[in-house]
Design a protein around this motif. Structure first.
Motif, short mmCIF file in Angstrom:
data_model
loop_
_atom_site.label_atom_id
_atom_site.label_comp_id
_atom_site.label_asym_id
_atom_site.label_seq_id
_atom_site.Cartn_x
_atom_site.Cartn_y
_atom_site.Cartn_z
N LEU A 99 -4.01 0.93 -5.58
CA LEU A 99 -4.01 1.29 -4.17
C LEU A 99 -5.37 1.01 -3.54
O LEU A 99 -5.45 0.44 -2.45
CB LEU A 99 -3.63 2.76 -4.01
N GLU A 100 -6.43 1.39 -4.23
CA GLU A 100 -7.79 1.14 -3.70
C GLU A 100 -8.03 -0.36 -3.54
O GLU A 100 -8.63 -0.79 -2.55
CB GLU A 100 -8.84 1.76 -4.61
N SER A 101 -7.59 -1.14 -4.49
CA SER A 101 -7.76 -2.59 -4.42
C SER A 101 -7.02 -3.16 -3.21
O SER A 101 -7.57 -4.00 -2.47
CB SER A 101 -7.23 -3.24 -5.70
N VAL A 102 -5.81 -2.70 -2.97
CA VAL A 102 -5.03 -3.18 -1.83
C VAL A 102 -5.68 -2.74 -0.52
O VAL A 102 -5.75 -3.51 0.44
CB VAL A 102 -3.56 -2.69 -1.92
N LYS A 103 -6.19 -1.51 -0.48
CA LYS A 103 -6.87 -1.03 0.74
C LYS A 103 -8.08 -1.89 1.06
O LYS A 103 -8.33 -2.23 2.22
CB LYS A 103 -7.28 0.44 0.58
N GLU A 104 -8.85 -2.24 0.04
CA GLU A 104 -10.02 -3.11 0.25
C GLU A 104 -9.59 -4.48 0.74
O GLU A 104 -10.23 -5.06 1.62
CB GLU A 104 -10.81 -3.23 -1.05
N GLU A 142 0.84 -1.20 0.00
CA GLU A 142 0.00 0.00 0.00
C GLU A 142 0.87 1.26 0.00
O GLU A 142 0.63 2.20 -0.76
CB GLU A 142 -0.91 -0.02 1.23
N LEU A 143 1.91 1.26 0.82
CA LEU A 143 2.81 2.41 0.88
C LEU A 143 3.55 2.60 -0.44
O LEU A 143 3.68 3.73 -0.93
CB LEU A 143 3.82 2.24 2.02
N GLU A 144 4.00 1.50 -1.02
CA GLU A 144 4.71 1.58 -2.30
C GLU A 144 3.80 2.14 -3.40
O GLU A 144 4.21 2.99 -4.19
CB GLU A 144 5.24 0.21 -2.71
N LEU A 145 2.57 1.65 -3.44
CA LEU A 145 1.63 2.12 -4.45
C LEU A 145 1.27 3.59 -4.25
O LEU A 145 1.09 4.33 -5.21
CB LEU A 145 0.37 1.25 -4.46
#
Length: 83
Positions: free
Chosen positions: A44-49, A32-35
Motif C-alpha cells: 500500500l505504501e509503495s502504491v501511495k508513493e 490502493e483501495l484493494e490493498l
C-alpha cells in the motif's frame, strides 16, 4: 508542415500523455483501495508513493498542455493577421 500544425500536433501528443497518466492514476487508486482492504501495508505504501509521483507528473503535463494551448492560440491569431 506549418508551425501552427506542428504545435497542434505536439499538443495532441501532450493530451494523449495527460489522458494516459490520468488513467494510470485511477488504476493505482483502485489498487490502493484493494490493498487497503487486504491490509497489505507494505504494498500500500509503495502504491501511495507511486500515486504521488504520478500526480506530480500529471501536474507537469497539464502545465505543458496549458502553455501549448497559449502558443497555439497566439500562432493562430498571428496567422489570421497575416492572411
Amino acid at each position: 508542415m506549418s508551425h501552427f500544425n506542428k504545435m497542434v500536433s505536439e499538443q495532441l501528443e501532450t493530451m494523449e500523455k495527460l489522458l494516459f497518466m490520468q488513467s494510470e492514476i485511477e488504476r493505482c487508486q483502485e489498487l490502493e483501495l484493494e490493498l487497503a482492504e487486504l491490509q497489505e501495508e507494505a504494498k500500500l505504501e509503495s502504491v501511495k508513493e507511486q500515486i504521488i509521483m504520478m500526480k506530480k507528473e500529471l501536474h507537469e503535463i497539464q502545465r505543458a498542455f496549458e502553455e501549448q494551448t497559449d502558443e497555439v492560440i497566439r500562432s493562430y491569431q498571428e496567422m489570421k493577421l497575416f492572411a
